[in-house]
Design a protein around this motif. Structure first.
Motif, PDB file in Angstrom:
ATOM      1  N   ASP A 216       0.792  -1.112  -0.028  1.00 32.32           N
ATOM      2  CA  ASP A 216       0.065  -0.263   0.111  1.00 32.32           C
ATOM      3  C   ASP A 216       0.875   1.241  -0.061  1.00 32.32           C
ATOM      4  O   ASP A 216       0.506   2.140  -0.650  1.00 32.32           O
ATOM      5  CB  ASP A 216      -0.967   0.172   1.304  1.00 32.32           C
ATOM      6  CG  ASP A 216      -2.069  -0.990   1.176  1.00 32.32           C
ATOM      7  OD1 ASP A 216      -2.389  -1.710   0.185  1.00 32.32           O
ATOM      8  OD2 ASP A 216      -2.645  -1.520   2.237  1.00 32.32           O
ATOM      9  N   GLN A 220       1.357   4.017  -2.883  1.00 31.13           N
ATOM     10  CA  GLN A 220       1.076   5.647  -2.560  1.00 31.13           C
ATOM     11  C   GLN A 220       2.353   6.392  -3.069  1.00 31.13           C
ATOM     12  O   GLN A 220       2.150   7.441  -3.608  1.00 31.13           O
ATOM     13  CB  GLN A 220       0.941   5.741  -1.212  1.00 31.13           C
ATOM     14  CG  GLN A 220       0.600   7.005  -0.392  1.00 31.13           C
ATOM     15  CD  GLN A 220       0.440   7.189   0.725  1.00 31.13           C
ATOM     16  OE1 GLN A 220       0.463   6.165   1.630  1.00 31.13           O
ATOM     17  NE2 GLN A 220      -0.036   8.433   1.380  1.00 31.13           N
ATOM     18  N   ILE A 278       3.989  12.208   3.008  1.00 27.44           N
ATOM     19  CA  ILE A 278       4.219  10.964   4.118  1.00 27.44           C
ATOM     20  C   ILE A 278       5.075  11.158   4.857  1.00 27.44           C
ATOM     21  O   ILE A 278       6.159  10.660   4.770  1.00 27.44           O
ATOM     22  CB  ILE A 278       4.427   9.683   3.110  1.00 27.44           C
ATOM     23  CG1 ILE A 278       3.495   9.693   1.715  1.00 27.44           C
ATOM     24  CG2 ILE A 278       4.260   8.253   3.814  1.00 27.44           C
ATOM     25  CD1 ILE A 278       3.710   8.402   0.819  1.00 27.44           C
TER      26      ILE A 278
END
Length: 293
Positions: A216, A220, A278
């Motif tokens: 995941d 991203q 992030i």
């Protein structure tokens, strides 16, 4: 570098576990002795080892969040996984102690536990269940392996307390000949503790071995990178967990006719964008590749 607020939150969560386990270990130990319940005494032993393992978590969190230095250019994050191995060792030792004493008690005639021990166990199950949810949530939020391990300690404690409740209930309801049901519950709990130790050990080993488990996050990273002007595509993307942060190795595909300087600047833009969007990403190592050779 780990944000100071994250480090403080992780440490506060670990101290919550320590103080909670101290109080519960004392309560279960005293109740177990006075109430003639080895299952409760065994539960107290596990809570006591949880105190020491949580102290190790504190040490690990403090060390793992130290900034990179000359000898540790990637930081000290792996220390968190190493500490988790010690936490697992504490669990195995406590399970062994409980199992040995349970077998001795099963072979030795003794009186049934006192009814009031059931009330204490119900309170413990409730507190430990809530503690598991709280610490587990913080572990997920902070991406902390050691906090997740600490959360499993709480869940393990809740289930062993529930097993003790069942064992004592059987001993009290069935009467003569069933006094050892309490001890059988403690023995069963030791097996469950070993199983939990494995569940804690596996992800820590995965982290030390840099096993890929972050599809995941990789997706991203690719989406963010490919939306940046100048990036035509992404090729290789490897992610390594290092404590509560991630290190990324990323290959960018760009126009083969741009200058080295332009490629260098584009790589920095991608790195800065990823670290901003992030926050768990500590660093990104980027290799720039031309779209044609």
């Amino acid at each position: 570098m780990i944000e100071k607020s994250k480090r403080q939150l992780a440490l506060k969560t670990a101290w919550f576990s320590i103080f909670g386990n101290i109080i519960l270990a004392l309560a279960k130990g005293i109740t177990g002795v006075l109430g003639n319940s080895y299952a409760l005494v065994a539960d107290a032993i596990e809570s006591t080892t949880d105190v020491f393992s949580s102290l190790l978590v504190v040490v690990g969190l403090k060390y793992s969040t130290r900034p990179a230095d000359e000898n540790h250019p990637y930081g000290h994050g792996k220390a968190e996984a190493v500490v988790t191995f010690f936490v697992v060792a504490f669990l195995i030792v406590s399970a062994g102690i409980i199992a040995i004493q349970s077998i001795k008690n099963i072979q030795t005639p003794h009186a049934s536990p006192e009814p009031f021990t059931l009330v204490v166990l119900l309170i413990v199950v409730l507190i430990k269940g809530l503690s598991y949810r709280f610490v587990s949530k913080k572990g997920e939020q902070l991406k902390s392996t050691s906090l997740k391990a600490d959360a499993w300690h709480h869940r393990s404690d809740a289930i062993t307390s529930l097993l003790a409740f069942v064992g004592i209930s059987i001993a009290l309801l069935m009467g003569d000949g069933y006094e050892a049901a309490d001890d059988w519950a403690a023995l069963l709990a030791s097996g469950f503790i070993i199983y939990n130790a494995y569940l804690i050990f596996r992800p820590a080993l995965s982290e030390v071995m840099d096993e890929h488990k972050y599809d995941d996050l990789v997706e991203q990273i690719r989406i963010i990178s490919e939306n940046i002007s100048g990036v035509e595509a992404t090729e290789k993307c490897f992610v390594r967990k290092n404590g509560m942060v991630f290190n990324v190795d990323l290959h960018l595909v760009v126009n083969g006719d741009i200058t080295v300087r332009d490629g260098h600047e584009l790589a920095h833009i991608v790195k800065d964008t990823l670290c901003t969007q992030i926050p768990e990403i500590a660093d990104v190592h980027i290799h720039v590749e031309p779209d044609t050779f």
